[in-house]
Motif scaffolding. Structure first.
Motif, PDB file in Angstrom:
ATOM      1  N   ASP A 395      46.984 -21.476  55.184  1.00  0.00           N
ATOM      2  CA  ASP A 395      48.089 -20.648  54.717  1.00  0.00           C
ATOM      3  C   ASP A 395      47.674 -19.201  54.486  1.00  0.00           C
ATOM      4  OD1 ASP A 395      50.202 -22.782  54.277  1.00  0.00           O
ATOM      5  OD2 ASP A 395      48.551 -23.578  53.068  1.00  0.00           O
ATOM      6  N   MET A 396      46.386 -19.018  54.209  1.00  0.00           N
ATOM      7  CA  MET A 396      45.915 -17.674  53.915  1.00  0.00           C
ATOM      8  C   MET A 396      44.477 -17.522  54.410  1.00  0.00           C
ATOM      9  SD  MET A 396      45.298 -15.803  50.204  1.00  0.00           S
ATOM     10  CE  MET A 396      47.045 -15.804  49.775  1.00  0.00           C
ATOM     11  N   LEU A 397      44.192 -16.354  54.973  1.00  0.00           N
ATOM     12  CA  LEU A 397      42.828 -15.980  55.335  1.00  0.00           C
ATOM     13  C   LEU A 397      42.400 -14.865  54.398  1.00  0.00           C
ATOM     14  CD1 LEU A 397      40.320 -15.957  57.167  1.00  0.00           C
ATOM     15  CD2 LEU A 397      41.571 -14.433  58.716  1.00  0.00           C
ATOM     16  N   TYR A 398      41.338 -15.123  53.598  1.00  0.00           N
ATOM     17  CA  TYR A 398      40.829 -14.138  52.648  1.00  0.00           C
ATOM     18  C   TYR A 398      39.546 -13.545  53.210  1.00  0.00           C
ATOM     19  CZ  TYR A 398      38.424 -12.335  48.497  1.00  0.00           C
ATOM     20  OH  TYR A 398      37.746 -11.555  47.605  1.00  0.00           O
ATOM     21  N   ILE A 399      39.459 -12.216  53.276  1.00  0.00           N
ATOM     22  CA  ILE A 399      38.277 -11.554  53.833  1.00  0.00           C
ATOM     23  C   ILE A 399      37.828 -10.435  52.898  1.00  0.00           C
ATOM     24  CG2 ILE A 399      37.266 -10.392  55.826  1.00  0.00           C
ATOM     25  CD1 ILE A 399      39.530 -11.474  57.526  1.00  0.00           C
ATOM     26  N   SER A 400      36.556 -10.489  52.502  1.00  0.00           N
ATOM     27  CA  SER A 400      36.007  -9.423  51.669  1.00  0.00           C
ATOM     28  C   SER A 400      34.771  -8.804  52.306  1.00  0.00           C
ATOM     29  CB  SER A 400      35.627  -9.974  50.288  1.00  0.00           C
ATOM     30  OG  SER A 400      34.598 -10.945  50.403  1.00  0.00           O
ATOM     31  N   ASN A 401      34.368  -9.317  53.451  1.00  0.00           N
ATOM     32  CA  ASN A 401      33.123  -8.933  54.099  1.00  0.00           C
ATOM     33  C   ASN A 401      33.422  -8.068  55.323  1.00  0.00           C
ATOM     34  OD1 ASN A 401      30.853  -9.124  55.972  1.00  0.00           O
ATOM     35  ND2 ASN A 401      30.005 -10.671  54.598  1.00  0.00           N
ATOM     36  N   LEU A 402      32.939  -6.826  55.325  1.00  0.00           N
ATOM     37  CA  LEU A 402      33.193  -5.921  56.448  1.00  0.00           C
ATOM     38  C   LEU A 402      32.757  -6.528  57.775  1.00  0.00           C
ATOM     39  CD1 LEU A 402      31.930  -2.579  54.892  1.00  0.00           C
ATOM     40  CD2 LEU A 402      34.249  -2.991  55.681  1.00  0.00           C
ATOM     41  N   LYS A 403      31.600  -7.169  57.754  1.00  0.00           N
ATOM     42  CA  LYS A 403      31.048  -7.737  58.975  1.00  0.00           C
ATOM     43  C   LYS A 403      31.930  -8.867  59.490  1.00  0.00           C
ATOM     44  CE  LYS A 403      26.361  -8.566  60.621  1.00  0.00           C
ATOM     45  NZ  LYS A 403      24.953  -8.753  60.174  1.00  0.00           N
ATOM     46  N   ARG A 404      32.386  -9.726  58.572  1.00  0.00           N
ATOM     47  CA  ARG A 404      33.262 -10.839  58.965  1.00  0.00           C
ATOM     48  C   ARG A 404      34.612 -10.312  59.473  1.00  0.00           C
ATOM     49  NH1 ARG A 404      29.454 -14.602  59.369  1.00  0.00           N
ATOM     50  NH2 ARG A 404      28.926 -15.686  57.441  1.00  0.00           N
ATOM     51  N   PHE A 405      35.122  -9.295  58.815  1.00  0.00           N
ATOM     52  CA  PHE A 405      36.423  -8.755  59.213  1.00  0.00           C
ATOM     53  C   PHE A 405      36.389  -8.274  60.659  1.00  0.00           C
ATOM     54  CE2 PHE A 405      39.353  -5.158  59.703  1.00  0.00           C
ATOM     55  CZ  PHE A 405      40.548  -5.751  59.341  1.00  0.00           C
TER      56      PHE A 405
END
Length: 541
Positions: A395-405
């Motif tokens: 339902d949601m994708l949470y991203i806090s990592n620049l590299k992962r984004f």
């Protein structure tokens, strides 16, 4: 070529890679093997007050070094290094010829006066003293010449050019050599210790060897280039070059035996050697530990690392300051955002459903069918952290990592109903993305300050989520390639740091399970935190 001496520093500089834990037998065998090779100067390790682990190349006194040297080869020199301040003068007895012959004394510019006093005492005690200023490349010409004048008065065995930042090209090396050579007493040997950030160590060593100078030269090297960060000049390359071009008689095959038996196995476990981040550190004139620190966070790409290092204060670059780089990193990542509206939208989307939180641990793949069924029945609001599990509806994708984004595909046309990013991430043209304030969800422990899973939990706490079911929070295993849901998520982090991170995350979960109802759907090394709390009287609230 008797004016050129090779100093092997594997057991000392190489020790930064494995926390100096070579093992008692290996230390003795490496010293004995280097003696058979005919290495001119063998560095046995560090002298450090209170050190007493027989498996480490850290020694609390010279007697301990005598025991690992065993029977000395009288044609060679055995030395140890002291970082000024690491051991007192009183703890070092006079040289009796049975242990080390020399001491390498390393010091910073602000420590020159007391370091010279210690150097004088060590000379008076009969040791051959090597004076080694940290970061010689940072010295201005006038300051360097004044230091050389002090060296001439002290009259140590050797004075060193130390390329701490690994930033010297051949013209830099020659310029510094001629400044020092012109001013240094001809009876004092000149040493060169390089780091291989720009892969110039071998070329610079060849340049020194070929100089038409009568001065005695000492060149430092380590087996397989073993050393912190980008590593050092390779001993095997240097002695082969000297054998072929100058008819020296170092036993290269004997060195290969040491390399094969003791150093290659370490290389399979620990990482050292050239890396783009170390190049950036050298190019920006920064201490390589700054690059190591930023690399180990595994949240930045090379552009980000270059931007941070380029922005450091010039006076702060040469010496590593952990608190300073931590602050600069957080400052770089912190782009404040008013996220009240975003939090309200996230809370509305979750509603009364239970939350299933997916971290990118391998257990998500192993339990994919079970998780898929839970996601399909509608009772759970499913949030994945920094990755997209393609076979599991979320339902949601949470991203806090620049590299992962930057590794997430087609974010602008994502099929996920909701994408949440922290404010340190520039979303570009991505649409329908909710932005939450990065600094609001950080953790107190610096080791895990921006751990994505814990930041997401902190966010959910903020919007009063009380129950969490967790999957993929496996904990980091020593085999880092087995830590993740898929190979593309693999992050190369130092083993010691992984262990410290595990401990820090476990401590944080001990706090969280007092405040939230947490269920671990898949196996986790952090599950014991819940058990510990539940077994402690008076802790549950």
């Amino acid at each position: 070529m008797n004016r050129i001496r090779v100093l092997d520093c594997t057991l000392r500089d190489g020790g930064y890679v494995n926390n100096f834990l070579f093992g008692s037998k290996a230390i003795k065998d490496i010293i004995k093997g280097l003696s058979k090779v005919g290495i001119d100067i063998i560095e046995c390790g560090f002298l450090q007050s209170g050190a007493d682990n027989p498996d480490a190349s850290l020694f609390g006194n010279v007697k301990q070094i005598q025991e690992v040297i065993g029977e000395k080869n009288e044609n060679l020199m055995y030395v140890a290094m002291i970082q000024y301040g690491a051991i007192s003068d009183a703890e070092i007895p006079p040289c009796d010829g049975r242990s080390i012959d020399g001491i390498r004394l390393t010091f910073h510019e602000h420590e020159i006066e007391p370091a010279f006093a210690l150097g004088r005492s060590l000379i008076d005690k009969g040791y051959k003293v090597f004076m080694q200023p940290v970061g010689t490349t940072a010295y201005e010409d006038g300051t360097l010449i004044e230091l050389v004048k002090k060296i001439n008065v002290l009259k140590p065995f050797a004075f060193y050019m130390v390329d701490t930042l690994g930033m010297m090209y051949q013209n830099d090396l020659l310029r510094m050599f001629y400044i020092i050579d012109h001013n240094l007493d001809k009876r004092i040997a000149l040493g060169f210790h390089s780091h291989n950030n720009l892969q110039m160590s071998f070329a610079n060593a060849q340049e020194l060897v070929q100089l038409n100078s009568p001065r005695n030269i000492i060149i430092d090297a380590s087996i397989l280039g073993m050393g912190r960060g980008a590593g050092n000049l390779n001993t095997e390359l240097l002695i082969q070059y000297l054998n072929v071009n100058f008819k020296t008689c170092y036993d290269s095959l004997e060195l290969m035996n040491i390399l094969d038996e003791y150093i290659r196995p370490l290389a399979a476990i620990h990482k050292w050697g050239y890396d783009a981040a170390y190049y950036i550190a050298a190019a920006t004139g920064c201490h390589p530990n700054y690059a190591s620190f930023l690399l180990n966070l595994q949240t930045l790409n090379m552009h980000d690392i270059n931007t941070i290092l380029s922005g450091l204060e010039k006076k702060k670059r040469a010496l590593f300051d952990k608190a300073y780089i931590e602050a600069e990193y957080l400052n770089y990542m912190d782009h404040s955002a008013d996220d009240r509206q975003a939090l309200a939208e996230i809370a509305a989307k979750i509603g009364s459903r239970k939350v299933l939180l997916l971290a990118p641990g391998k257990s998500v793949r192993d339990n994919a069918e079970k998780i898929r069924q839970m996601a399909k029945d509608g009772a759970y609001y499913v949030i994945s952290i920094n990755f997209q599990p393609h076979e599991i509806p979320i339902d949601m994708l949470y991203i806090s990592n620049l590299k992962r984004f930057k590794n997430v595909n087609d974010l602008g046309e994502h099929k996920t109903p909701c994408v949440v990013v922290t404010s340190n991430i520039k979303t570009g043209h991505a649409k329908d993305v909710l932005v939450v304030n990065y600094s609001s969800y950080l953790n107190e422990d610096r080791l895990i300050v921006d751990n994505a899973g814990l930041m997401c939990i902190n966010l959910l706490k903020r919007i009063n989520v009380k129950q969490l079911t967790l999957a993929g929070f496996d904990g980091f295993s020593r085999n880092v390639k087995e830590n993740y849901y898929e190979k593309s998520l693999y992050l190369d982090v130092e083993e010691e740091r992984l262990a410290d991170m595990n401990a820090a995350i476990a401590r944080r979960f001990q706090q969280l399970v007092k405040q939230l109802e947490i269920t671990f759907l898949t196996g986790s090394s952090y599950e014991t935190a819940k058990e510990t709390v539940s077994e402690t009287p008076g802790e549950q609230q």
